[in-house]
Motif scaffolding. Structure first.
Motif, short mmCIF file in Angstrom:
data_model
loop_
_atom_site.label_atom_id
_atom_site.label_comp_id
_atom_site.label_asym_id
_atom_site.label_seq_id
_atom_site.Cartn_x
_atom_site.Cartn_y
_atom_site.Cartn_z
N MET A 160 0.88 -1.15 0.00
CA MET A 160 0.00 0.00 0.00
C MET A 160 0.92 1.21 0.00
O MET A 160 1.77 1.33 0.88
CB MET A 160 -0.87 -0.01 1.26
CG MET A 160 -1.92 1.08 1.36
SD MET A 160 -1.37 2.79 1.54
CE MET A 160 -0.54 2.74 3.13
N ASP A 161 0.79 2.07 -1.00
CA ASP A 161 1.58 3.30 -0.97
C ASP A 161 0.66 4.50 -1.16
O ASP A 161 -0.14 4.54 -2.08
CB ASP A 161 2.73 3.28 -1.99
CG ASP A 161 2.32 2.83 -3.39
OD1 ASP A 161 1.44 1.97 -3.50
OD2 ASP A 161 2.90 3.34 -4.36
N ALA A 162 0.80 5.43 -0.22
CA ALA A 162 -0.05 6.62 -0.21
C ALA A 162 0.83 7.86 -0.32
O ALA A 162 1.97 7.86 0.15
CB ALA A 162 -0.86 6.66 1.09
N TYR A 163 0.30 8.89 -0.96
CA TYR A 163 1.06 10.12 -1.18
C TYR A 163 0.14 11.29 -0.92
O TYR A 163 -0.93 11.39 -1.51
CB TYR A 163 1.56 10.17 -2.63
CG TYR A 163 2.31 8.90 -3.02
CD1 TYR A 163 3.69 8.82 -2.84
CD2 TYR A 163 1.62 7.80 -3.52
CE1 TYR A 163 4.37 7.65 -3.17
CE2 TYR A 163 2.29 6.63 -3.84
CZ TYR A 163 3.67 6.56 -3.67
OH TYR A 163 4.34 5.40 -3.96
N SER A 164 0.56 12.17 -0.01
CA SER A 164 -0.30 13.31 0.33
C SER A 164 0.31 14.60 -0.20
O SER A 164 1.52 14.74 -0.31
CB SER A 164 -0.50 13.40 1.84
OG SER A 164 0.71 13.68 2.50
N PHE A 165 -0.59 15.53 -0.55
CA PHE A 165 -0.18 16.81 -1.15
C PHE A 165 -0.78 17.95 -0.35
O PHE A 165 -1.96 17.90 0.00
CB PHE A 165 -0.67 16.87 -2.60
CG PHE A 165 -0.05 15.79 -3.46
CD1 PHE A 165 1.10 16.04 -4.18
CD2 PHE A 165 -0.62 14.53 -3.50
CE1 PHE A 165 1.69 15.04 -4.94
CE2 PHE A 165 -0.04 13.53 -4.26
CZ PHE A 165 1.12 13.79 -4.99
N HIS A 166 0.05 18.95 -0.07
CA HIS A 166 -0.36 20.01 0.84
C HIS A 166 0.12 21.38 0.38
O HIS A 166 1.12 21.48 -0.33
CB HIS A 166 0.23 19.76 2.24
CG HIS A 166 -0.02 18.38 2.72
ND1 HIS A 166 -1.12 18.03 3.43
CD2 HIS A 166 0.69 17.23 2.54
CE1 HIS A 166 -1.10 16.73 3.70
NE2 HIS A 166 0.00 16.21 3.15
N ALA A 167 -0.61 22.38 0.88
CA ALA A 167 -0.19 23.75 0.61
C ALA A 167 0.74 24.24 1.71
O ALA A 167 1.53 25.15 1.49
CB ALA A 167 -1.42 24.64 0.51
N THR A 168 0.62 23.65 2.90
CA THR A 168 1.42 24.15 4.03
C THR A 168 2.02 23.00 4.81
O THR A 168 1.53 21.86 4.76
CB THR A 168 0.54 24.95 5.02
OG1 THR A 168 -0.41 24.03 5.60
CG2 THR A 168 -0.19 26.09 4.33
N ALA A 169 3.07 23.32 5.55
CA ALA A 169 3.73 22.32 6.39
C ALA A 169 2.78 21.85 7.49
O ALA A 169 2.79 20.68 7.87
CB ALA A 169 5.00 22.91 7.01
N GLU A 170 1.93 22.77 7.98
CA GLU A 170 0.99 22.38 9.05
C GLU A 170 0.01 21.33 8.53
O GLU A 170 -0.35 20.39 9.22
CB GLU A 170 0.20 23.61 9.53
CG GLU A 170 1.01 24.69 10.23
CD GLU A 170 1.95 25.43 9.27
OE1 GLU A 170 1.56 25.71 8.11
OE2 GLU A 170 3.10 25.71 9.67
#
Length: 604
Positions: A160-170
């Motif tokens: 299982m490989d998941a990848y998250s994308f964010h605008a901020t470090a928080e």
RNA sequence: CGGAUCGUAGCUCAGCUUGGCUAGAGCGCCGCGUUUGGGACGCGGAAGUCGCAGGUUCAAAUCCUGUCGAUCCGACCA
């Protein structure tokens, strides 16, 4: 399911090549068939187990709001070159590559950061779409240097490989935390004791990273931990406080060159010095030097090298992972690190191997000294002159080259816990999961960006998260087996209940009762087997113990009195009325599953 | 890739040192019969190009060379 139709194939003897419990038992019980080195066919039973593991993983990852996708296994070289990782993976040779009929080169996915980042760059355009997490459960390939331990370390596996994308470090921190909780929850639901430790982020890259380990004696990783403080880290990462060396009364006040003929190894040097006027000196007063050549390449793929000297205390070991990270910070991304050859040592020190020190005469591009040796001394160091050492060496006073302090030393049991100061303990574990904070490593190099609230383009801040689903199955066996065979937790057992008629083959009362119980279980949605095989009861019992079905109902000689046997795997037998058999089994299955769910809900 | 061990029946192994008659055992498999509460028994049967190639020899599972593969120890990782 009727046992006569299950193609059940058990072996009475252990396969010769199987060393560890999971390999031995999964093979003996017919779950696993070796198709090649590091390549396994999952039999019908294992397929069910892994299917359940994947289902639990999906459910828990879904709870974090992640979206499941399927990515190609075959990945173009060009995508990997956009991140710069093609070179890294070619250098370490962990990626299997193939060519198509036009000689175009592809990699077989060992992981999918490039492909998913490219995807996010294409479909995520605005900060309003963030955060978002994509995941898959798919086959991965790694050109393992040495496959071993059955399912534990293989060339091809399910991850299982998941990848998250964010605008901020928080935002990344929040998802990282949600994933950490999801991991604990899903392992709890599988009945696995898993714990998180600080880890090195390795070839994936990035800042923060935790590994999830299943404790097992055969584990390939060493974990240093303290049960009270909660600190845990694998050996590549752990920062243990090195206990102070014993006092050394005969140490000279000034740095003195001493003839130490033909003694290069630390223990020999200390033995020689002890016998020649420096009583009380020991390995912990030595400054151990290990000389390396680090290799890498620049943006254009041109090879780079750097000579490296790494110093730690004489009784400790230099950790090559820490050293690689330190050199990477100072020089360039290190792709490989190898010890110097003897002639390179002579060139760097002007002496035979065994006499290197940080005094005058050391010619290396990077000189690193264990930071815990700050203010420690006097010490014994090589003099960069054959058959000579410097005794009474104080690093800050006597160093003859430019040097940097760094965390270089492998932690060991007994070192001070960085949280509590108490002695760390050591145990072995199997890595079943890993979570990383990647930052913008991939999005920046691949120029995958979104429009922020400020109207400008920004690279995604990313996290990635992996679980070796097929390895989890092996780890579960390591944690749940006994002398008779497997003992699956209810949530991942291939079947939940087996009904065994144990009378003569034509005993209508026995067979009728077993059929009825089986039918009742199926009607209640229980995964039940009826062992309708023409075999002696002893054979059946042995088989189901080996296969590891959690609950067994036996219809046999008690049937004349209206009784059957109810037995949890590994538990004790209870004689109960025929009519209670199915309801009791149904309740037991549901209770077991509920208990595992409750354990998951207890995760903080 | 370095070090060690090993390739003989589906599985576990003997035989090889000291070359020689039709290559063996246990388990498993097939048939018939007896058995039926913790891996039963009898009778009959199928199953091996002794990893592969070359060499030595009157003769090779056995000796020699090469090669391929596997397993274990080290560096990589879910």
């Amino acid at each position: 399911m009727r046992a006569s139709r299950m193609n059940l194939w058990t072996l009475r003897e252990d396969p010769a090549e199987a060393e560890i419990a999971s390999h031995r038992l999964l093979t003996r019980a017919g779950y696993l068939h070796k198709s090649g080195a590091g390549l396994y066919l999952y039999g019908p039973l294992l397929h069910r187990v892994i299917g359940k593991i994947q289902a639990i993983v999906s459910q828990e990852i879904d709870r974090t709001g992640a979206l499941q996708v399927t990515m190609p296994i075959l990945q173009e070289q060009a995508v990997w070159e956009r991140s710069g990782r093609w070179a890294t993976y070619q250098a370490s040779r962990t990626m299997l590559t193939v060519k198509d009929r036009n000689d175009q080169v592809f990699g077989l996915a060992p992981t999918a950061e490039e492909v998913v980042t490219d995807y996010a760059g294409a479909v995520v355009k605005s900060y309003k779409q963030l955060p978002v997490t994509f995941y898959q459960q798919h086959t991965k390939f790694r050109d393992e240097i040495r496959p071993r331990f059955g399912l534990m370390r293989v060339k091809e596996f399910i991850m299982m490989d998941a990848y998250s994308f964010h605008a901020t470090a928080e935002s990344l921190d929040q998802t990282y935390e949600a994933m950490r909780v999801a991991y604990h929850r899903l392992f709890a639901r599988m009945g696995l004791q898993a714990f998180a430790v600080e880890a090195d982020s390795g070839a994936i890259g990035g800042s923060g990273s935790h590994e999830f380990m299943v404790a097992a004696a055969i584990g390939e990783d060493t974990i240093l931990y303290h049960p009270e403080s909660g600190y845990g880290a694998n050996r590549e990462r752990a920062r243990g406080g090195i206990p102070a060396a014993p006092a050394w009364a005969t140490a000279p006040a000034a740095c003195t060159k001493v003839l130490t003929p033909k003694v290069g190894a630390i223990d020999e040097v200390m033995g020689f010095l002890t016998a020649n006027g420096f009583a009380g000196v020991q390995a912990a007063h030595g400054l151990k030097c290990v000389l390396f050549v680090a290799g890498g390449q620049d943006d254009k793929g041109k090879p780079l090298t750097a000579t490296v000297a790494a110093f730690t205390r004489g009784d400790r070991e230099v950790n090559e992972v820490k050293l690689t990270n330190a050199v990477t910070r100072l020089m360039f991304p290190v792709l490989n690190l190898r010890p110097m050859h003897p002639d390179e040592v002579r060139a760097a020190t002007g002496a035979e191997p065994g006499f290197a020190g940080p005094g005058a005469g050391l010619k290396v591009e990077v000189c690193l000294i264990e930071e815990q040796l700050k203010g420690v001394g006097p010490l014994v160091a090589g003099a960069n002159e054959t058959d000579h050492h410097l005794v009474g060496f104080v690093i800050e006073r006597d160093a003859g080259v430019a040097y940097q302090w760094a965390d270089l030393t492998s932690a060991a049991a007994g070192d001070a816990c960085p949280l509590s100061g108490k002695p760390l303990m050591e145990r072995r574990g199997i890595e079943v999961g890993h979570i990383f904070k990647l930052g913008t490593k991939y999005s920046a190099s691949m120029q995958c960006v979104f429009t922020g609230a400020d109207g400008k383009l920004h690279p995604f801040i990313m996290g990635c998260y992996g679980i070796g689903s097929s390895r989890v199955a092996a780890a579960a066996v390591e944690q749940h087996h006994d002398a008779d065979g497997l003992r699956w937790p209810m949530s991942i057992a291939p079947y939940q209940v087996v009904v065994v008629p144990a009378g003569k083959p034509d005993d209508a009362a026995v067979n009728g009762a077993a059929e009825q119980i089986h039918k009742d279980l199926l009607a209640a949605g229980i995964e039940a087997i009826l062992d309708d095989r023409d075999a002696k009861p002893g054979v059946k019992f042995k088989d189901w113990d080996l296969v590891g079905i959690p609950l067994r109902i036996v219809c046999g000689r008690g049937i004349a009195n209206g009784l059957v046997e109810f037995k949890p795997r590994g538990g004790t037998v209870a004689e109960i009325p025929v009519a209670e058999a199915a309801p009791r089994a149904i309740a037991a299955v549901r209770e077991a599953l509920a208990a595992l769910d409750a354990a998951a809900d207890a995760v903080r």
